[in-house]
Structures are given as C-alpha cells and as structure tokens.
Design a protein around this motif. Structure first.
Motif, PDB file in Angstrom:
ATOM      1  N   GLY A 175      24.217  -7.618  -3.333  1.00  0.00           N
ATOM      2  CA  GLY A 175      23.820  -8.287  -4.563  1.00  0.00           C
ATOM      3  C   GLY A 175      24.130  -7.437  -5.777  1.00  0.00           C
ATOM      4  N   VAL A 205      23.261 -13.036  -5.975  1.00  0.00           N
ATOM      5  CA  VAL A 205      22.683 -12.764  -4.655  1.00  0.00           C
ATOM      6  C   VAL A 205      23.492 -13.457  -3.581  1.00  0.00           C
ATOM      7  N   GLN A 228      27.456 -16.846  -2.200  1.00  0.00           N
ATOM      8  CA  GLN A 228      26.910 -16.169  -3.377  1.00  0.00           C
ATOM      9  C   GLN A 228      26.273 -17.176  -4.329  1.00  0.00           C
TER      10      GLN A 228
END
Length: 499
Positions: free
Chosen positions: A135, A150, A485
C-alpha cells in the motif's frame, strides 16, 4: 507419501489412476475417465491420470472460491509458515522429484537438478512476500485529505502450465498468488501431469495448506480447451496465469480481453546470443552450447540465433560444431545425458519439418540435422536467411542457427528482427560495451556474459511482443498481477465546497 514412480499398468482400473486434488481430497474424475501419460524416452506408460470433466473443474473453482476469504484473513506469519514447511519437505523429497522429471518429461539429470534447485528459492520468496508492503500514502491537493492506495487479493487464480519445466513453471504460476492471499486451480500439461501438478498437490497438502487453497485438475489433450474456457468465462475466477505457446497464449489473451479479465502470460522466444569480436572464444562456445541445447532446446529461453562478429565467425563456428558433435542423443536415465528425447511425436515431427524446409531453401547443416526417434540430433544451421521460417519461428528443439554480423549495429538489428522479445545475451570482454548493447536489445531479459537460459525467482521475468508481456513474473510483479488496487481517500478536516 505416494510412490510417484510406480508405473501404472496398461490394464489398470480407473480407480488406480492418479486422482484429481480438489478441496483437499484426492478424487477420481466424474465418470472415472482417465488419460495416459507416457515416458517420452521409452514410450512406456508412465501413469494413468484422471481426465477431469466440466463438473470436476466447477468443483475445483467452487472449492477455491470458498476457501479464499479465510486464507486471505490469516496473519502473514501464518501463511508464510506453510511455504516454509513446503520448502523443507521438498528438500527432503527432491530425489523423487528429480527421478519423476527424468521419467515423465525426458529431463536429463543436470536439467532436473537445476529445475529442482529453483523450487525452495521460490517457496521462500513466497513466504517473504506475505509481509511485503502493498500500500501507499499519496499526497493530496485538498487540505485535510489523506489518500491511501490499498491492495487486496484478486481472489481465485486459474493456472495453466507447460511440460518443459513443469515443476518450477507450475509453481511460479501460483505460488506468489497464494502468498498474497489468493487461492488457485492448476491445470498442468497433459504431458507432465505428475511432475507439473499432482506431486505439488501432495507436497502442499503435507505442508498443511488448508483445503481448497490449492487444487489440481488434470486433463488429456482434448480437455485442455474446456479448462481454458472455464477459467476465462467463470466469474468466480478472477485472474489467469498462463505459461506456454504463443499460439495458445494469443487465444487466451483475446478471450480474457473480451471477458475483461486480467491474464499473466509467458510465451515463446526467439532468443539471440551476440558474440562480439573481443569475446573469449571458448567461453562463448560454452555459453552458446548451453543456451541452445539445455533440455534439448525445449525451453522458452533457448538460444535459437547465435550472432557472431565477422572477425571471429569462422573460428567460433569450428569450435561450436566440434563441441556439438561430441554430444549424441542419450537416454536421460544416464547421468551424463545432455541431449535427451523430444517430449512427443508431434513436436518431433514439427522440428524435423522445420529443419528439412530450411535445408530445401538453402540452409546448411553443420552438425546433426536428423531425427532418431524419440530423439533429434543436436543441430547447427548456417546460411539461414530472414525469409526462412527457422529464422522467425521458435524451434523449441535441439537446433540453432549461427549467423555472421558485419558490425555491432548489424548484430543488434538481427537480434531485434523478431516478433518475440524474451531473453538475449551479449558475450564480450568489454563489460561496459556489453551493458550498453544490452539496453538496445528488444528483450525483457538480457544477460551479459551469460547464457540466455537463466532465471532467479526474485528477479522480474518477462518478455515483450509475442513472448507475452503485460506483467512481470516474480514477487514484485505478482503484487501487480494478483492483487486489486483501490484508492481510498479520507477528508479528515472539512473543506470548503464550491457550491
């Protein structure tokens, strides 16, 4: 532990076949259907394996889907412990893996040992990946806002692996995905279902991996398309991982694009070695021989095109031919075997036709050139021109071409004259020059003063063009390939809105 070297008999009942591994259980295929797995050297039956049906593939996908949330929720150290245990068990069992690679795929002892040496490295890299940073905190133009990028596991990964390095390339196809919290279904090649899948299923089960995290479905040649279609079209499968031919990879890539599904590809290669005029001649010959003939040239990184500076061309060719003629096809059960059998009759016929066609068009055979079923002699061709198929197509057998380069630029141009772009090497005494040339070669991997055949599990393995691309194999690339993501922003301090 199973005795994977216990050969099935021609009259074996279906219940004696090597079974599928689904949801932590060994199970026969629906209908008890099987296919034969043959020793490529002797032609003898090596094993009978369960021939999975659509229902079996569906069951494996369902098991992987159900197991994924709990697997991803495990603390990183807990997930890592399974990989460390698998590495420990593999080291204890390595001899049997080596023997199965020899018997099932025609690997020589040296090749089998080389392949096995990569497995513990990959397993330990996977263990380390469980705690790798995945992240980021990103700056914001808005006062009081925090931006987080993240990542989370993609979900279920469908894996299709090849027969040439079946153990390592199957493992590479899923091991980092598992480490990141995904689950997997592996479909190994019909030419290597035991070493390419079933032995690993046993290894992972004995290492304690939870049921459903890793599943293996084997099929005969006719069932391969069904599995591929299932992986592409089933919405429970989130990512595909494919290592194999450019032809099949192109089909899968197109299908995945239509399904908006990501796919990791590692395909074929037409890999050059550039031998500069200042190269150590004997070393260059050794590197060319290893690159061209390791595992009978049945490697995506095999050196198909040896490009030699004009000044040393004749001396290089003489030494290269002399060395090659010392190595005749040998049963891989002999520890001195270098040139073993071709994996199957289809591939042997293809190599034979490709070499014969080149000869008809004017290429000259300097060594080898003939089939001695199930073998093909170590072959060197010269006088090959860009109009010939052997210049442009991957040979995937114990044959290579040697061409003369009038200049460094000429060598680079010939190296780049290919739709592929996997591996290359430059041999020179001038290290700086070698590195500068390496940067001008259109390949995903270029090795200075080494062979085109080289892999280290922690390094980014990838190619361009018809060699695949679109991702990097290895721990760092796996984060990109096997996680999704998200951008999550938090406005910690209220800000003025425009209206």
């Amino acid at each position: 532990m199973f005795d994977w070297l216990e050969t099935s008999k021609d009259n074996a009942a279906p219940s004696e076949a090597r079974k599928l591994f689904i949801n932590g259980e060994w199970t026969p295929a629906a209908g008890d259907t099987t296919f034969d797995d043959h020793n490529p050297t002797t032609g003898d039956l090596f094993a009978q394996c369960a021939d999975a049906s659509q229902a079996d593939v569906d069951a494996a996908i369902a098991a992987a889907k159900a197991a994924q949330p709990a697997w991803a929720a495990l603390p990183p150290a807990a997930r890592a412990s399974f990989f460390y245990k698998a590495a420990e068990l593999f080291t204890e069992r390595q001899e049997q893996f080596v023997q199965v690679l020899i018997a099932e795929t025609g690997s020589g002892f040296g090749k089998a040992m080389f392949e096995c040496s990569l497995v513990p490295l990959a397993l330990r890299e996977a263990a380390g990946l469980t705690t790798r940073e995945i992240g980021e905190i990103l700056p914001s133009q808005v006062p009081g806002k925090v931006n987080r990028a993240v990542r989370a596991p993609a979900g279920v990964v469908g894996v299709i692996s090849p027969w040439n390095f079946p153990l390592y390339l199957s493992l590479r196809g899923f091991v980092y995905a598992l480490a990141l919290g995904n689950t997997a279904i592996l479909k190994p090649s019909e030419d290597s279902p035991v070493s390419g899948g079933l032995m690993m299923a046993e290894l992972f089960a004995d290492a304690g991996f939870p049921a459903g995290v890793f599943n293996v479905v084997t099929t005969g040649r006719d069932g391969a398309a069904m599995v591929g279609d299932s992986f592409v079209n089933d919405k429970r499968v989130n990512v595909l991982s494919f290592t194999g031919s450019t032809h099949v990879g192109k089909i899968l890539n197109t299908a995945c694009a239509q399904a908006f599904k990501p796919i990791m590809l590692e395909l074929g290669g037409k890999n050059p070695i550039l031998v500069l005029e200042d190269a150590d001649l004997d070393r260059a010959v050794d590197l060319a021989f290893f690159g061209a003939f390791m595992h009978q040239g049945q490697i995506c990184m095999s050196a198909d095109k040896i490009i030699v500076a004009d000044k040393i061309y004749d001396a290089f060719l003489e030494k290269f031919v002399a060395k090659t003629k010392n190595f005749v096809p040998t049963n891989p059960q002999e520890q001195t075997c270098v040139i073993g059998p071709i994996i199957n009759d289809r591939q042997l016929q293809r190599i034979t036709a490709l070499i014969a066609e080149a000869q008809e068009q004017g290429a000259k055979v300097q060594s080898g050139g003939a089939a001695q079923a199930p073998f093909f002699e170590a072959t060197i061709l010269t006088d090959v021109t860009p109009e010939m198929r052997v210049w442009n197509e991957e040979i995937f057998g114990p044959a290579t071409i040697v061409v003369r380069a009038e200049s460094v630029q000429d060598a680079i141009d010939m190296a780049n004259d290919t739709p592929y772009g996997l591996s290359a090497s430059v041999v020179t005494s001038d290290i700086a020059m070698g590195e500068m040339i390496a940067e001008r070669i259109n390949a995903g991997m270029v090795h200075v003063n080494d062979s085109t055949v080289h892999d280290e599990p922690h390094c980014p393995f990838s190619g361009f063009g018809a060699s695949g691309g679109g991702g990097k194999w290895g721990p760092k690339g796996a984060i990109q390939a096997f996680t999704k993501q998200r951008w999550i922003s938090t406005q910690r301090v209220p800000h003025q809105l425009p209206f």
